[in-house]
Each structure stands twice: as structure tokens, then as C-alpha cells.
Write a protein that holds these residues in place. Structure first.
Motif, PDB file in Angstrom:
ATOM      1  N   TYR A  31       0.859  -1.112   0.106  1.00  0.00           N
ATOM      2  CA  TYR A  31      -0.035  -0.027  -0.150  1.00  0.00           C
ATOM      3  C   TYR A  31       0.839   1.354  -0.004  1.00  0.00           C
ATOM      4  N   ASP A  39      -7.813   2.854   7.927  1.00  0.00           N
ATOM      5  CA  ASP A  39      -8.496   2.306   6.632  1.00  0.00           C
ATOM      6  C   ASP A  39      -7.511   2.518   5.498  1.00  0.00           C
ATOM      7  N   SER A  41      -8.450   1.431   2.261  1.00  0.00           N
ATOM      8  CA  SER A  41      -9.388   1.406   1.077  1.00  0.00           C
ATOM      9  C   SER A  41      -9.188   2.604   0.001  1.00  0.00           C
ATOM     10  N   SER A  42      -8.684   3.631   0.761  1.00  0.00           N
ATOM     11  CA  SER A  42      -8.348   4.718  -0.059  1.00  0.00           C
ATOM     12  C   SER A  42      -6.978   4.888  -0.917  1.00  0.00           C
ATOM     13  N   ASN A 150     -13.964  -5.079   6.473  1.00  0.00           N
ATOM     14  CA  ASN A 150     -14.077  -3.806   5.904  1.00  0.00           C
ATOM     15  C   ASN A 150     -13.799  -3.741   4.293  1.00  0.00           C
ATOM     16  N   ILE A 151     -13.098  -4.942   3.897  1.00  0.00           N
ATOM     17  CA  ILE A 151     -12.596  -4.736   2.619  1.00  0.00           C
ATOM     18  C   ILE A 151     -13.119  -6.258   1.879  1.00  0.00           C
ATOM     19  N   ARG A 176      -5.487  -4.462  -4.685  1.00  0.00           N
ATOM     20  CA  ARG A 176      -5.839  -4.556  -3.275  1.00  0.00           C
ATOM     21  C   ARG A 176      -6.944  -5.208  -2.750  1.00  0.00           C
ATOM     22  N   THR A 177      -8.328  -5.180  -3.663  1.00  0.00           N
ATOM     23  CA  THR A 177      -9.398  -5.894  -3.381  1.00  0.00           C
ATOM     24  C   THR A 177      -9.692  -7.102  -4.520  1.00  0.00           C
TER      25      THR A 177
END
Length: 436
Positions: A31, A39, A41-42, A150-151, A176-177
Motif C-alpha cells: 500500500y 482504513d 481502502s483509499s 471492511n474490505i 488491493r481488493t
């Protein structure tokens, strides 16, 4: 495979081709962003260089208590030497890991209130007074965030590695997802590694290769860097094989030498010797900026003739003078091979040429000789001559003696007959040694 072959990752072919990820040969994906909460996710992702790790930096400002995370790549040296430090008014914590997308912030700090009751005896009486005291303690609780909650791994499975959670994608997906196509699944990069972007892939080529698929060898010779010679590629640069009479990294320099040729009169064959020296001169750059030559003849235990020819700066005049001098030489008995070596030492290297900044070299052409190997070896070492000597033995000669005089076996050459001296390939070999 690893269970059947415990040394799998030590084998260069299997570890690099079949199992690079298992053996840790692949670059790590991490990341990459600055955030104020755990978090991720961004965040974007980045492919780090080899020998680097994923990094989590947590900066906490002492006055405000604000926490900020920096995620990205870091060298192993930085990770090993930057575990925890205090910088100004900020507390900095550094953590590193070596799995894909493992740099996820995991720790939070919580506050808790705790009541304690103590019984204290009163000095004036035997009664006991109970005093209740309330204290507030701050306890650091390490709480593993449920990143999988969360992901969502769209085309993959969420896994936990210790306290780290990450998505294991299906082969055709990445990100990442696991929501981006894996354009690298077909392994399009022949000599390098592949990275995904939004619409396609990009090949990062290994040293020496280029092209969209790293399938082309870089042509370092395309610019014709060799001024007087032939260019060949290797993985990182080019190499010039210079034409005769030139030297330097790009064959840009004329081979300048002050050359002394010493000829054994006992094997003198006028035509063959002249033709050899003529071929030698024709392939050299003769002149004040190139090669200047002297010729000497020897036999028995002395040097009989020595002709200073350094004033001849044209090939035709030099060849003519050599021809005249050799024509009047008299064939004599087998020599003492120490004679030319001794002559070099007694005359001094300055006698070979008059140019102070030009290397002196000697070429000794001889036949069978009387001296024993051990005497020659002893005398050659005793003279301590520092100039390069190339020896040519004609007929049944002792190659160990020749190597001892030359002090380098690669500079000790032999031919079967005097006539073999005129062979062009042999002349080229001699020139390479004189200019090396």
C-alpha cells in the motif's frame, strides 16, 4: 515441490522461473499513501524494488494526539535501523513486513477508568477507616482490526498472516481488493518482470534488454562507438576489438610503441625474415605518433649489430633499410639466448627509443640455443628488465625458456620453420601482443 525438494529455492532455474513468488524472488506489492485512520481502502498500491519491504510509519503529535500513517516501500537497512525514534514533538513508530499488501496499520490506543479501594489504619484508634480512591489509567490495547470485514476481496479470498490481513487474488485478478484484471498472468515479459496498470501491463526489463516485452537485446554498438575496430555487445555495455595498430576503449588511439626487434643470426633466412618484418611494418602505424623501430642481430654470446632506425618514419624507407641490413648479415653458430636479454639490460631501455611517454617493447626471434633452462631463468630474473618482451622460437626450442624470458607464457610463441613467420595470422598474433 518444496516438500520433495528441500533445496528448491537454491536452484537458480526453478526458483526464478517456476516458483519465484514462493522463493521470494518477486518484488513486493505494498500500500502507498498517507492516511489519518487505519482504513487503507483509499490507498493506491505500488510495486517495490527488489530487496525492499512494505513500510508502516505512525506519527503521533504529542500536543494534539493526532495520528498519521505513511505507507509505502523502504529498504531493509532502513527497516533494521529505524524501529522507534523520537523526532521533535512527534512520536514515530516504524514497522516493516515482506508480504504483499501487508503494511496495514493495526494498533489503536484506548482509555479505561479503574477504581481502587484501600484500607488505611487510623493512628489515634484501633478502628480502620476505609478510603475509596478513584484513579484513571491509560492502557494501550493492541486490537487487530478486522480488515476482511471492511474490505471485500472481489475475486479472491481474505487471509490473515499473524496480525495482518490481505487478499489472495485469483490468478486472473490483482489489486488491493482483487478487482483489477491481471494483465501479467500470461507472463509477457521475456527478460524482466511485469507490472499492471489500469488498462494494460508494463514490462520492467532486466539489464541489457529493451522493448515492450523485454525481448530485444540493447544494441550498444548501434552508435558505432569503435573508431578503428569491431564492436560486440555484452549485457551492460560494448567491447571494441581494435584493428591492428590501434588501441583504447574505443580504438581511438594509434598504438604507439618504441620497438626493438632482435634477430638470431644462426637461423637467418633472408627472404622469410624480411617478409615477416615487412608484413609486421605494413600492419603498424609507423611514424612519430605511432611505432618507431630498431633492429639488432645476435649470435654466440654477444649482440653483433644494432641499427638505429627510429629516424625512418615511412613504411617504405624502413622496410628498405631493414632489407639492406639483413642482406649483409652473416649466418653464425647457435647463440647464447642470454645475449639479447643481457643486451637489453646493459644498453638500458632508453636506447630502444627516444620518446619518454611512449612504451618500450622488445621482440626476440631465436632458434635452438645452447643455454640451459635454469641458467636462462636465473639470468632473466637477475636482469630485472621491466619492459614487455615477446619471444618467437623457431624449430626445436625450449618453450619454458622462452616463457621465462618473456615472463609471460602468452608472449612466448613458436613456429616450426622460418618460413612460417610470414603467415598473416601469425603476424596478427604478434601485433596483438606488442600492442596489448
Amino acid at each position: 515441490m518444496a516438500k520433495q525438494n528441500l533445496n528448491l529455492c537454491s536452484e537458480p532455474v526453478l526458483s526464478q522461473s517456476a516458483c519465484p513468488k514462493f522463493c521470494g524472488k518477486c518484488p513486493t506489492t505494498c500500500y502507498n499513501c498517507n492516511i489519518t485512520s487505519p482504513d487503507v481502502s483509499s490507498c493506491n498500491t505500488v510495486t517495490c524494488d527488489k530487496n525492499t519491504m512494505c513500510l508502516v510509519e505512525m506519527r503521533k503529535i504529542t500536543k494534539t494526539g493526532q495520528v498519521k500513517y505513511s505507507l509505502g516501500c523502504a529498504t531493509k537497512h532502513f527497516c533494521d535501523n529505524g524501529v522507534k525514534r523520537e523526532l521533535d514533538s512527534r512520536s514515530l513508530t516504524i514497522d516493516c513486513c515482506d508480504k504483499d499488501l501487508c503494511n496495514v496499520p493495526l494498533a489503536t490506543t484506548l482509555a479505561s477508568t479503574k477504581q481502587t479501594t484501600t484500607a488505611t489504619p487510623t493512628p489515634a484508634s484501633t478502628a480502620t477507616t476505609t478510603i475509596t480512591q478513584t484513579t484513571t489509567e491509560t492502557t494501550v490495547v493492541t486490537k487487530a482490526l478486522n480488515v476482511c470485514h471492511n474490505i471485500s476481496c472481489v475475486h479472491g479470498t481474505c487471509k490473515q498472516f499473524g496480525t495482518v490481513f490481505y487478499c489472495v487474488c485469483q490468478q486472473e485478478w490483482t489489486g488491493r481488493t482483487c478487482n483489477s484484471p491481471n494483465y501479467c498472468v500470461s507472463r509477457p515479459c521475456q527478460h524482466g518482470y511485469c507490472t499492471n496498470n489500469l488498462l494494460s501491463y508494463k514490462c520492467i526489463c532486466s539489464t541489457g534488454y529493451m522493448g515492450n516485452h523485454c525481448d530485444k537485446v540493447i544494441d550498444y554498438c548501434a552508435s558505432n562507438p569503435c573508431v578503428h575496430g569491431h564492436c560486440t555487445n555484452n549485457l551492460t555495455t560494448f567491447k571494441c576489438s581494435c584493428s591492428y595498430g590501434y588501441e583504447g576503449t574505443r580504438c581511438e588511439k594509434i598504438c604507439s610503441r618504441d620497438l626493438l626487434v632482435m634477430i638470431d643470426l644462426s637461423l637467418l633466412n633472408y627472404l622469410s625474415t624480411v617478409h615477416f618484418l615487412q608484413n609486421l611494418v605494413n600492419k603498424m602505424q609507423i611514424g612519430s605518433n605511432g611505432v618507431l623501430m630498431e633492429v639488432a642481430s645476435f649470435a654466440d654470446s654477444s649482440v653483433h649489430n644494432r641499427w638505429r632506425l627510429i629516424s625512418y618514419t615511412s613504411k617504405s624507407r624502413l622496410i628498405s633499410e631493414i632489407r639492406n641490413q639483413l642482406y649483409h648479415s652473416v649466418k653464425l653458430p647457435p647463440p647464447d639466448i642470454y645475449a639479447p636479454v643481457h643486451s637489453l639490460n646493459m644498453q638500458g631501455t632508453s636506447r630502444i627509443g627516444d620518446r619518454a611517454n611512449v612504451p618500450d617493447v622488445a621482440l626476440i626471434i631465436t632458434g635452438p640455443f645452447r643455454h640451459t633452462y635454469y641458467n636462462v631463468k636465473y639470468e632473466a630474473e637477475k636482469t630485472n628488465i621491466n619492459i614487455p618482451i615477446t619471444t618467437i622460437g623457431v624449430g626445436n626450442v625450449n618453450t619454458q625458456m622462452l616463457g621465462s624470458i618473456a615472463k609471460n607464457s602468452a608472449h612466448a610463441l613458436t613456429v616450426g620453420r622460418v618460413d612460417d613467420l610470414v603467415d598473416n595470422a601469425f603476424v596478427d598474433k604478434v601485433l596483438n601482443l606488442l600492442c596489448s
